[in-house]
Write an enzyme that holds these catalytic residues in place. Structure first.
Site: not given
Ligand code: NI
Length: 191
Positions: A49, A54, A102-103, A144-145, A148
């Protein structure tokens, strides 16, 4: 479409709540291009995601997709999903321990407690209402998304810091136990 740079932990853009957008703004060529870029950037980085903040765009849009992902081979598939102005409400009290990465947090994973079931309300990229329930590991990915977009990272929710590990140490020392837990969830919920 353009690949966007991904902000990493410590950059303030990841810590500010993103702003909601209305249907008119969503329909603009700029927002539709941003959504295309989010999808392409997520796929290129092999993420499950990606949220707009981000990539330094502080608006409430996130995308998710899980196919045959080498970063997450145990994850159930998630068809390409775009959420605009998402709002999540947990259903019930049950939680599970999710090993997350996480990216925006390179080479780190950790255990986060997530509700196993959420009601999701949002718009899709065409402005249509979404109102559905997500369960199991997929519910962890959704939360999680959406975290963010609230300015939160998974590390904020890690209650046992001794679970923190690099990706290679996850593979070596923690993956087998986690995959067992993950498979139990997937067999209950199918997601
Ligand atoms: Ni993330």
């Amino acid at each position: 479409m353009t690949l966007r740079r991904i902000a990493t932990i410590g950059h303030p853009v990841l810590r500010e709540p993103a702003r909601a957008i209305n249907r008119e703004e969503l329909a603009s060529p700029e927002m539709q291009a941003l959504i295309d870029d989010l999808i392409e950037t997520m796929r290129e980085a092999q993420g499950a995601g990606l949220a707009a903040n981000q990539v330094y765009e502080p608006v409430r849009i996130c995308v998710m997709e899980v196919g045959d992902n080498p970063r997450y081979p145990y994850k159930p598939k998630i068809p390409l999903t775009v959420l605009v102005n998402p709002h999540l409400v947990p259903v019930g009290e049950e939680r599970f321990s999710n090993y997350e990465g996480c990216l925006s947090v390179p080479d780190l994973r950790g255990v986060v407690e997530r509700p196993v079931e959420f009601r999701v309300r949002a718009m899709d990229r065409d402005g249509n209402d979404i109102d559905r329930v997500v369960k199991g590991l997929t519910a962890g990915t959704f939360q999680h998304e959406v975290d963010h977009l609230e300015g939160r990272l998974f590390v904020d929710r890690v209650t046992d810091p001794t679970s923190l590990c690099t990706w290679s140490h996850f593979e070596r020392y923690h993956k087998a136990a986690f995959v067992k837990r993950a498979e139990a969830l997937v067999s209950r919920f199918g997601s």
